[in-house]
Design a protein around this motif. Sequence first.
Motif, short mmCIF file in Angstrom:
data_model
loop_
_atom_site.label_atom_id
_atom_site.label_comp_id
_atom_site.label_asym_id
_atom_site.label_seq_id
_atom_site.Cartn_x
_atom_site.Cartn_y
_atom_site.Cartn_z
N HIS A 456 1.04 -0.98 0.22
CA HIS A 456 -0.03 -0.01 0.06
C HIS A 456 1.03 1.14 0.11
O HIS A 456 0.84 2.30 -0.55
CB HIS A 456 -0.93 -0.03 1.57
N LEU A 457 2.13 1.50 0.63
CA LEU A 457 3.12 2.36 0.90
C LEU A 457 3.31 2.42 0.20
O LEU A 457 4.04 3.86 -1.14
CB LEU A 457 3.87 2.35 2.24
N GLU A 460 1.20 4.32 -3.17
CA GLU A 460 0.96 5.30 -2.54
C GLU A 460 1.94 6.01 -3.20
O GLU A 460 2.40 7.49 -3.58
CB GLU A 460 1.39 5.60 -0.97
N GLU A 515 -8.12 6.59 -0.41
CA GLU A 515 -7.44 6.19 1.38
C GLU A 515 -7.20 7.58 1.85
O GLU A 515 -6.90 7.74 2.72
CB GLU A 515 -6.66 4.83 1.77
N THR A 516 -5.17 7.99 1.14
CA THR A 516 -4.41 8.86 1.33
C THR A 516 -5.29 9.93 0.68
O THR A 516 -4.26 11.05 1.36
CB THR A 516 -3.10 8.40 0.88
#
Length: 716
Positions: A456-457, A460, A515-516
């Motif tokens: 996920h990171l 992003e 989400e971010t």
Amino acid sequence: MLDPIERCLELSRLARSQQGTALERTLGELDAALLAARAALKPAELAPSAGDTTFMLDLTGYVTDWSPGAEQMFGYAAEEVIGQHVLTLYAEDDDDGTIAELFFDHDPGATAARTEVRRRKKNGEIIWVHLDIQLRRDEGMLVRVSQANQTLSELDKVNLHARIIEDSEQGVLITDAHERIVSINSSFTRITGYTPAESLGKTPDLLRSGVHDAEFRAKVRAAMQGGGPWRGEIIGKRKNGELFPQSVTISAVRDASGRISHTFSLFSDISVHKDAEARMQRMANYDPLTGLPNLCLLTTLVGQALTETKRSGDHGALLVVEITRIGAISDTLGHEIGNELFAEIGRLFRASLREGDVLARLDGHRFAIALLQIEKREHAGIVAKKLLAALASPIAVASHNLQVGAHIGITVYAEDGGDVTTLIRCADVAVSKAAQSIESNFLFYSEEMNQRAKEHLRIESELRQALQNNELLLYYQPKVSLRSGRIVGAEALLRWRHPVRGLVSPGVFIPVAEETGLILDLGAWVLEEACRQVRAWRDANLIMPPIAVNLSARQFDAELPRRIAAVLEKHGVQPDQINLEITESLLVRGTDKVIAIMNQLVAMGMALALDDFGTGYSSLAYLKKFPISTLKIDRSFVIGLPYEENDCAIARAIVTMAQQLRQEIVAEGVETAEQMAFLRELGCDQLQGYLFSQPVPAAEFATMLREGKRLAFANR
């Protein structure tokens, strides 16, 4: 003729050898000679010489002459000073309004004076000087300058030292060789309450509190007996019996023969400092809102437990609890209510835990619970259930009964990590997964979770770079009329051309963007690029049907109409050339503000479509409120057509409802002729799917329009 001074010396020698009347006569002559000598030394007879430090002033204080000695003392050359006022030599803070050199202004009868003053040198240094000033009526004033001797006499030193001791903020206690108090200062009385009459002649045991052990007292006594200075903190006792902490220095004083003659103690009352230190410790280790340990203290306590765990082989657990709905409650009822609610939750949690468990506040709306020793991993799950049960009922705050929830992530040590930072990070990963789960409000950490979090990171980070490096592009999937078979529109779909992995599916990066918060930047880029492309097609004389652009619920704020209008104006695109597609999650927010924003967009001439209809919380009540012109049947209801009975029933109900509301119907994900035929028979207006075309680049979509591509099975 002898000099007056020489005459005095001669008469003095003569007097030593005489007696009686002769002595009296000689002493009389000596008195006269002394008067003459005194007159000879009067300032009136001062005269400058080449080596003197002198300068001349006129009667108003301006320098008229400057000797080499003055130049050497003050650093000013003659040409720099002559013509300047004597105030040039004054220190900046000499602002009492008097000018010493003009002494005759306040003493008109005087012709000479002597004084000691401060003066400033050219380099800014301040010095003390003696001034011998002689008034010369015709020439002005002659000033002879000499450096003042600032050393003190021995008596002055004694007086100064006594004054310093008496005025000191520290208490001073002096004892003799027999440990009897012989001297104290005023601060001693202020701090202890004992006056000189009550303390002189007594021993320092007067202040003894009785809280120190024999070993401690032996160290203090050794210093009093010449064992070397001692510095430390002692608990003393005031006259009223109150105990107080003091910082003490004890030293012995020896006489000329080396024997101890006195002992002196310097001490300060450090009660205020101790109180401040305690407050600082509390601020550093405890949360001011809840009074619970903060992250700093939690880290210390769990760190100690980890060290013990490594030695004993036992297990412990760390739970991170994220409270939900606190933000909404604070926004609605005020932050004071939100804070009081959070503090009450802390009290409920504390009552649900064992005495040895550590409850701490991390930040925002998060708690952490350290179970310093557990026998089984499952025991942490039992505690999580107890915490959730504590939140099952509404919580009374002020006049409100407020309901909140929680998501809990659990990590076990030393299984999941060997340091506090790692454990909290792992628990945070589990919290995030618990928030996404519909099965449980608490989850244990697993390595699989960790890998997904890392992915996920990574997405992003790379997505942010993609925005900067022009790695994004739009594909266009045609919408086709089920009546004419012609292309009547298209949906602009975002694609990410990764420099290493090629095209990345939107299903991978869109959830991360949502989400971010990156979805705001992505949404702005899509609208900008779609309008730019529409303008490019128009400049190429290509008549383009409306292009649909997806909007995230995050983009839907009061400034949205203004932002869209600015982009349309920038590229010269008409509002009816861009359709906006929204999701059902936005309708659930169903506030008056959302409706007002939608009405503004429709008033601008834009059409609104409801995407993925039927997958969320849609109902006739929502559709009646919002100015929606198009419903899109989600592909999940199309895939089973025409053979799945439930899918057929749902599709039929959606089409019937939309027709009653006079809304256009678009079916997504149409891949077979059978699906198309069934939808056309129901009265569906348009289809979108692989049966006609997959999403294609802008150039390929333009070619379809130019060549007039049509749906093969449409009625003609």
